[in-house]
Motif scaffolding. Structure first.
Motif, PDB file in Angstrom:
ATOM      1  N   GLU A   1      15.430  -0.501  -4.100  1.00 49.89           N
ATOM      2  CA  GLU A   1      15.681  -1.887  -4.519  1.00 49.89           C
ATOM      3  C   GLU A   1      14.615  -2.818  -3.963  1.00 49.89           C
ATOM      4  OE1 GLU A   1      19.631  -3.176  -3.654  1.00 49.89           O
ATOM      5  OE2 GLU A   1      20.496  -1.293  -4.360  1.00 49.89           O
ATOM      6  N   TRP A   2      14.219  -2.594  -2.724  1.00 49.50           N
ATOM      7  CA  TRP A   2      13.180  -3.427  -2.120  1.00 49.50           C
ATOM      8  C   TRP A   2      11.869  -3.278  -2.878  1.00 49.50           C
ATOM      9  CZ3 TRP A   2      13.994  -1.909   3.709  1.00 49.50           C
ATOM     10  CH2 TRP A   2      15.242  -2.368   4.127  1.00 49.50           C
ATOM     11  N   ALA A   3      11.552  -2.059  -3.261  1.00 51.76           N
ATOM     12  CA  ALA A   3      10.308  -1.812  -3.991  1.00 51.76           C
ATOM     13  C   ALA A   3      10.304  -2.597  -5.298  1.00 51.76           C
ATOM     14  CB  ALA A   3      10.137  -0.327  -4.260  1.00 51.76           C
ATOM     15  N   GLY A   4      11.429  -2.592  -5.996  1.00 49.82           N
ATOM     16  CA  GLY A   4      11.517  -3.372  -7.229  1.00 49.82           C
ATOM     17  C   GLY A   4      11.358  -4.856  -6.967  1.00 49.82           C
ATOM     18  N   GLY A   5      11.949  -5.344  -5.896  1.00 55.10           N
ATOM     19  CA  GLY A   5      11.810  -6.763  -5.537  1.00 55.10           C
ATOM     20  C   GLY A   5      10.378  -7.121  -5.180  1.00 55.10           C
ATOM     21  N   ILE A   6       9.693  -6.219  -4.485  1.00 53.50           N
ATOM     22  CA  ILE A   6       8.300  -6.475  -4.105  1.00 53.50           C
ATOM     23  C   ILE A   6       7.420  -6.550  -5.344  1.00 53.50           C
ATOM     24  CG2 ILE A   6       6.293  -5.458  -2.960  1.00 53.50           C
ATOM     25  CD1 ILE A   6       8.280  -4.415  -0.814  1.00 53.50           C
TER      26      ILE A   6
ATOM     27  N   LEU B   1       0.805  -1.226   0.000  1.00 51.08           N
ATOM     28  CA  LEU B   1       0.000   0.000   0.000  1.00 51.08           C
ATOM     29  C   LEU B   1       0.841   1.281   0.000  1.00 51.08           C
ATOM     30  CD1 LEU B   1      -3.126  -0.820   2.186  1.00 51.08           C
ATOM     31  CD2 LEU B   1      -2.982  -0.519  -0.280  1.00 51.08           C
ATOM     32  N   PRO B   2       1.855   1.404   0.863  1.00 50.82           N
ATOM     33  CA  PRO B   2       2.668   2.620   0.785  1.00 50.82           C
ATOM     34  C   PRO B   2       3.369   2.781  -0.565  1.00 50.82           C
ATOM     35  CG  PRO B   2       3.078   1.492   2.849  1.00 50.82           C
ATOM     36  CD  PRO B   2       2.224   0.595   2.011  1.00 50.82           C
ATOM     37  N   LEU B   3       3.835   1.678  -1.122  1.00 48.84           N
ATOM     38  CA  LEU B   3       4.466   1.754  -2.443  1.00 48.84           C
ATOM     39  C   LEU B   3       3.462   2.155  -3.506  1.00 48.84           C
ATOM     40  CD1 LEU B   3       6.801  -1.343  -2.429  1.00 48.84           C
ATOM     41  CD2 LEU B   3       7.461   1.055  -2.374  1.00 48.84           C
ATOM     42  N   GLY B   4       2.253   1.634  -3.414  1.00 47.32           N
ATOM     43  CA  GLY B   4       1.195   2.004  -4.369  1.00 47.32           C
ATOM     44  C   GLY B   4       0.858   3.479  -4.285  1.00 47.32           C
ATOM     45  N   VAL B   5       0.775   3.996  -3.072  1.00 47.86           N
ATOM     46  CA  VAL B   5       0.493   5.428  -2.896  1.00 47.86           C
ATOM     47  C   VAL B   5       1.635   6.262  -3.474  1.00 47.86           C
ATOM     48  CG1 VAL B   5       0.224   7.251  -1.162  1.00 47.86           C
ATOM     49  CG2 VAL B   5      -0.998   5.089  -0.896  1.00 47.86           C
TER      50      VAL B   5
ATOM     51  N   VAL C   1       7.478  14.911  -5.713  1.00 49.17           N
ATOM     52  CA  VAL C   1       7.564  13.641  -4.999  1.00 49.17           C
ATOM     53  C   VAL C   1       9.020  13.182  -4.983  1.00 49.17           C
ATOM     54  CG1 VAL C   1       6.768  11.254  -4.916  1.00 49.17           C
ATOM     55  CG2 VAL C   1       5.250  13.059  -5.759  1.00 49.17           C
ATOM     56  N   SER C   2       9.519  12.909  -3.807  1.00 50.75           N
ATOM     57  CA  SER C   2      10.920  12.494  -3.649  1.00 50.75           C
ATOM     58  C   SER C   2      11.114  11.053  -4.096  1.00 50.75           C
ATOM     59  CB  SER C   2      11.352  12.600  -2.184  1.00 50.75           C
ATOM     60  OG  SER C   2      11.232  13.922  -1.743  1.00 50.75           O
ATOM     61  N   ALA C   3      12.339  10.774  -4.507  1.00 51.05           N
ATOM     62  CA  ALA C   3      12.690   9.387  -4.834  1.00 51.05           C
ATOM     63  C   ALA C   3      12.845   8.606  -3.533  1.00 51.05           C
ATOM     64  CB  ALA C   3      13.988   9.356  -5.626  1.00 51.05           C
ATOM     65  N   LEU C   4      12.650   7.306  -3.634  1.00 47.99           N
ATOM     66  CA  LEU C   4      12.836   6.465  -2.453  1.00 47.99           C
ATOM     67  C   LEU C   4      14.316   6.417  -2.089  1.00 47.99           C
ATOM     68  CD1 LEU C   4      10.516   3.457  -3.251  1.00 47.99           C
ATOM     69  CD2 LEU C   4      10.141   5.215  -1.548  1.00 47.99           C
ATOM     70  N   PRO C   5      14.642   6.340  -0.806  1.00 46.82           N
ATOM     71  CA  PRO C   5      16.055   6.222  -0.405  1.00 46.82           C
ATOM     72  C   PRO C   5      16.656   4.889  -0.852  1.00 46.82           C
ATOM     73  CG  PRO C   5      14.610   6.253   1.513  1.00 46.82           C
ATOM     74  CD  PRO C   5      13.755   6.447   0.328  1.00 46.82           C
ATOM     75  N   ALA C   6      17.975   4.832  -0.779  1.00 42.42           N
ATOM     76  CA  ALA C   6      18.774   3.750  -1.371  1.00 42.42           C
ATOM     77  C   ALA C   6      18.268   2.323  -1.144  1.00 42.42           C
ATOM     78  CB  ALA C   6      20.216   3.871  -0.930  1.00 42.42           C
ATOM     79  N   PRO C   7      18.116   1.802   0.051  1.00 44.56           N
ATOM     80  CA  PRO C   7      17.717   0.396   0.071  1.00 44.56           C
ATOM     81  C   PRO C   7      16.254   0.194  -0.308  1.00 44.56           C
ATOM     82  CG  PRO C   7      17.952   1.171   2.316  1.00 44.56           C
ATOM     83  CD  PRO C   7      18.403   2.278   1.405  1.00 44.56           C
ATOM     84  N   LEU C   8      15.419   1.193  -0.036  1.00 43.61           N
ATOM     85  CA  LEU C   8      13.989   1.022  -0.288  1.00 43.61           C
ATOM     86  C   LEU C   8      13.662   0.942  -1.768  1.00 43.61           C
ATOM     87  CD1 LEU C   8      12.420   3.390   2.397  1.00 43.61           C
ATOM     88  CD2 LEU C   8      12.711   0.930   2.482  1.00 43.61           C
TER      89      LEU C   8
END
Length: 134
Positions: free
Chosen positions: A106-111, A76-80, A97-104
């Motif tokens: 990559e995690w978002a892409g994996g999710i 849900l947070p990624l969708g928003v 809208v800011s870009a996601l920080p460094a580890p997040l």
């Protein structure tokens, strides 16, 4: 002389033969132990998968199962965020809208990869196995 050699070689040869027999026996026991350990690991994996399957089956009819809540917490947070990025890009809002920080990032892409590709492939495989089409 040959009788002396035969007498000395007899005990020596029998000692060498018994040594080789003990080595072969030890290697055979080692192989048996490795096979038994592998069989135990396989049985444990089968039991763990059976328990996981029981949990999945038990949660199937539940709207808010642990698996669904876990996914929602991440998705849900990624969708928003993605909705905000797309809306800001398309309609030119001044949201910045800011870009996601460094580890997040990559995690978002994996999710996303897990949800759409892996789960989709599992669903297709399940349908094919069940004889269902489409």
């Amino acid at each position: 002389m040959s009788a002396l050699l035969a007498f000395l070689a007899g005990p020596l040869l029998s000692a060498l033969v018994s040594l080789m027999e003990r080595r072969l026996s030890a290697k055979e026991r080692q192989g048996d132990l490795a096979a038994e350990l592998a069989a135990q690991e396989i049985r444990a994996e089968i039991a763990a998968r059976a328990e996981a399957r029981k949990v999945l089956i038990a949660e199937q009819g539940t709207l808010l199962s642990a698996g669904r809540i876990g996914r929602l917490v991440f998705v849900l947070p990624l969708g928003v965020w993605w909705t905000a990025v797309i809306a800001d890009s398309i309609f030119g809002f001044s949201w910045n809208v800011s870009a996601l920080p460094a580890p997040l990032d990559e995690w978002a892409g994996g999710i996303v990869l897990s949800l759409f590709l892996v789960d989709g492939a599992k669903g297709i495989a399940r349908n094919l196995r069940g004889g269902k089409t489409g």
